[in-house]
Write an enzyme that holds these catalytic residues in place. Sequence first.
Site, PDB file in Angstrom:
ATOM      1  CD  GLU A   1      58.630  29.831  67.279  1.00 39.63           C
ATOM      2  OE1 GLU A   1      59.128  31.542  67.495  1.00 39.63           O
ATOM      3  OE2 GLU A   1      58.117  29.766  66.070  1.00 39.63           O
TER       4      GLU A   1
ATOM      5  CE1 TYR B   1      56.198  37.865  60.093  1.00 36.04           C
ATOM      6  CE2 TYR B   1      56.852  40.217  61.347  1.00 36.04           C
ATOM      7  CZ  TYR B   1      56.087  38.501  61.802  1.00 36.04           C
ATOM      8  OH  TYR B   1      56.061  37.788  62.026  1.00 36.04           O
TER       9      TYR B   1
ATOM     10  NE  ARG C   1      64.288  38.481  63.620  1.00 37.50           N
ATOM     11  CZ  ARG C   1      63.597  38.425  64.744  1.00 37.50           C
ATOM     12  NH1 ARG C   1      64.041  37.431  65.858  1.00 37.50           N
ATOM     13  NH2 ARG C   1      62.566  39.623  64.705  1.00 37.50           N
TER      14      ARG C   1
ATOM     15  CE  LYS D   1      59.323  38.990  62.976  1.00 41.93           C
ATOM     16  NZ  LYS D   1      58.501  38.360  64.011  1.00 41.93           N
TER      17      LYS D   1
ATOM     18  CG  LEU E   1      61.702  34.142  64.531  1.00 44.90           C
ATOM     19  CD1 LEU E   1      61.675  34.165  63.445  1.00 44.90           C
ATOM     20  CD2 LEU E   1      60.542  35.427  65.230  1.00 44.90           C
TER      21      LEU E   1
ATOM     22  NE  ARG F   1      47.399  32.369  41.960  1.00 45.34           N
ATOM     23  CZ  ARG F   1      47.545  31.655  41.777  1.00 45.34           C
ATOM     24  NH1 ARG F   1      47.175  30.734  40.632  1.00 45.34           N
ATOM     25  NH2 ARG F   1      47.520  30.697  42.783  1.00 45.34           N
TER      26      ARG F   1
HETATM   27  N1  PDD Z   1      57.029  38.312  66.517  1.00 44.15           N
HETATM   28  N2  PDD Z   1      58.719  33.724  68.015  1.00 44.15           N
HETATM   29  C1  PDD Z   1      57.465  33.439  66.913  1.00 44.15           C
HETATM   30  C2  PDD Z   1      56.617  33.090  66.247  1.00 44.15           C
HETATM   31  C3  PDD Z   1      57.175  35.880  66.883  1.00 44.15           C
HETATM   32  O1  PDD Z   1      56.188  35.764  65.701  1.00 44.15           O
HETATM   33  C4  PDD Z   1      58.374  36.288  67.358  1.00 44.15           C
HETATM   34  C5  PDD Z   1      57.947  37.813  67.611  1.00 44.15           C
HETATM   35  C6  PDD Z   1      58.785  35.693  68.314  1.00 44.15           C
HETATM   36  C7  PDD Z   1      59.735  36.377  68.957  1.00 44.15           C
HETATM   37  O2  PDD Z   1      60.935  37.117  68.317  1.00 44.15           O
HETATM   38  P1  PDD Z   1      61.136  39.147  69.043  1.00 44.15           P
HETATM   39  O3  PDD Z   1      61.456  38.117  70.653  1.00 44.15           O
HETATM   40  O4  PDD Z   1      62.326  38.880  67.978  1.00 44.15           O
HETATM   41  O5  PDD Z   1      60.599  39.838  68.852  1.00 44.15           O
HETATM   42  C8  PDD Z   1      59.574  34.240  68.627  1.00 44.15           C
HETATM   43  C9  PDD Z   1      56.451  39.978  66.407  1.00 44.15           C
HETATM   44  C10 PDD Z   1      56.781  40.420  67.856  1.00 44.15           C
HETATM   45  C11 PDD Z   1      55.168  39.717  65.318  1.00 44.15           C
HETATM   46  O6  PDD Z   1      55.181  38.720  64.795  1.00 44.15           O
HETATM   47  O7  PDD Z   1      54.708  40.452  65.502  1.00 44.15           O
END
Ligand code: PDD
Length: 293
Positions: free
Chosen positions: A179, A31, A50, A146, A203, A98
């Site tokens: 993170e 996503y 990305r 992601k 990420l 499946r």
């Molecule tokens: N999440 N690290 C993780 C694990 C994340 O899920 C996210 C963002 C970030 C920050 O990435 P960015 O600056 O590109 O939004 C770092 C989004 C907002 C979500 O899952 O809703």
Amino acid sequence: MTVYLNGQFMPIEEAKISVLDRGFIFGDGVYEVIPVYSRKAFRLADHLRRLQHSLDGIKLANPHSNGEWTDLINELIARNAAEDQYLYLHITRGVAKRDHAFPNPPVKPTVFMMSNPLLTAPAALLHSGVACITAPDNRWLRCDIKAIALLPNVLLRQMAVDAGAAETILIRDNAFMTEGAASNIFVVKNGKLLAPPKDNLMLPGITYDVVLEIAAANGIPHEVRKIGVAEVFAADELLLTSSTKEVLAITQLDGKPVGTGKPGAVFAKLHKLYQDFKRDVMRQQSPLPPGEG
Ligand code: PDD
């Protein structure tokens, strides 16, 4: 709310997928979350790059060219009411009997997109900062993808909520900070902004990039390197970034104050510069021209 599913725009109530979708059965998909300011998708090229990295990471062919994505995204923005939105893009390996192994021959991927109003942090929260807790980073070794399979992140975020906090800061191998459960984390020590390196354990945040660029452009000392767990607890300031949260000060960690317990000077400077950047650049930028890529 108008969403997009497999070639069509429709009200969210009408969007339906099969129970055999591999996203539903296996969490087999990726996503993106893209912020939109004044109806302009922010850093769309970076988000699409990305997305391609995530798709490559799970060996799934990109169902659209960047030009097609750009047209679909612009149409989704136009069909939704808010000036500032956050877009959610979701691609799974599609519907198949499946079986853990990929369907052979491949099936059509499922492509879903929705938009929600982007509501940034209220003034009170900017003033107080947020509380965080720490927890061992028990996720897999491809956190650079992601992936929609977010159960570890869900459980880690819920730990924070159960503790009355906003986010969980993740510590890998009892040694270094990676993170947050859904955000990137920065440390400030002696006026210097420290950021962990973009590797397979975190990420690569787009907001993280923006914050480092703003720091570089405005003479804020900064360094990208591994951050030890002791440095997190000894920080003068801690910052949290994401597309939906922008930049927030973390003022409590595991129930103890961070630095003075109030948002610090580096946060104040970066937050102001981020808001200036939003007004002068993000709201003004032209999106990728339709058909590009
Ligand atoms: N999440 N690290 C993780 C694990 C994340 O899920 C996210 C963002 C970030 C920050 O990435 P960015 O600056 O590109 O939004 C770092 C989004 C907002 C979500 O899952 O809703």
